[in-house]
Write a protein that holds these residues in place. Sequence first.
Motif, short mmCIF file in Angstrom:
data_model
loop_
_atom_site.label_atom_id
_atom_site.label_comp_id
_atom_site.label_asym_id
_atom_site.label_seq_id
_atom_site.Cartn_x
_atom_site.Cartn_y
_atom_site.Cartn_z
N ASN A 79 0.83 -1.21 0.00
CA ASN A 79 0.00 0.00 0.00
C ASN A 79 0.86 1.25 0.00
N ARG A 99 -5.70 7.64 9.51
CA ARG A 99 -6.48 7.50 10.74
C ARG A 99 -6.41 8.82 11.48
N ALA A 135 -3.66 4.15 -2.96
CA ALA A 135 -3.98 3.28 -1.83
C ALA A 135 -3.48 3.97 -0.57
N ARG A 140 -3.92 4.61 3.85
CA ARG A 140 -4.98 4.91 4.81
C ARG A 140 -4.56 6.09 5.67
N ASN A 191 -9.41 6.50 -3.30
CA ASN A 191 -8.95 5.15 -3.02
C ASN A 191 -8.23 5.00 -1.68
N VAL A 192 -8.08 6.09 -0.97
CA VAL A 192 -7.40 6.04 0.33
C VAL A 192 -8.43 5.76 1.42
N GLU A 193 -8.14 4.78 2.23
CA GLU A 193 -9.02 4.43 3.36
C GLU A 193 -8.93 5.52 4.42
N LEU A 194 -10.07 5.97 4.92
CA LEU A 194 -10.11 7.06 5.89
C LEU A 194 -10.93 6.65 7.10
N ALA A 195 -10.34 6.76 8.28
CA ALA A 195 -11.05 6.45 9.54
C ALA A 195 -10.96 7.68 10.45
N ARG A 223 -11.79 13.01 0.08
CA ARG A 223 -12.37 11.89 -0.67
C ARG A 223 -12.57 12.24 -2.14
#
Length: 231
Positions: free
Chosen positions: A5, A19, A15, A17, A44-48, A39
Amino acid sequence: DDAENELRAVMGLQAGRVRLATFSSAAASIVPLAIARFRDTHPNVELAVEILEDEQSIPRLLCGELDIALSNDAESTPGELIERIHLFDDPMYVALPTGHRLPQRPKLRLRDLADEPWMLGTTTTCPDARMFKRACHAAGFEPSIAFENDDYHAILGFVAAGVGVALIPDLAVRAAREDVVIRSLGAAAPVRQVVAAVPAGYRAPAAEAMLQVLLAVGSEWERAGQAFAYA
């Protein structure tokens, strides 16, 4: 997986993420704007995102469970392991119940409210409460505290009911209810600094991209606030 990633992230943020932790008044104002913009540009980037105060977010930042922690306390947890990046200044305004005598005063100052009952955040944990008490002492009085709560929406409800007055940050003021009066305290008003805490040193490309979005959104929010003035 993390290494792959990271390689894809270096090649264009396809890719990775991020946090992110945020305090509550930012979660209701600038953070949704930043998330939407991030976004749009990096789908495509995971976001928490989690709502946490410093005493919860900083330890998790240090142990690698978070990438960025938003804070309204620029002075907390100094040290070589954490870098605090200033995003914008968040001035405090005074909220008064409708019908109060003081909103009619041309220039309202903190010392004019010395005899009022106050609502504020929990003094043992909230940096805004500590800043407020320092400002009152500098103005020459010890505030009478009627109510402590870390939820600005609840505080505004008590103000509307006539229980007392409160200092409210700009992040919360722009969504204030209609049955309270918001006034500026002039150039001497307390101002809190909103910062992004990040691990010192290397930052993953996705975290760096989110940081740049937060800087841009914060700057725009601050400029808009300068036009969103109260008499």
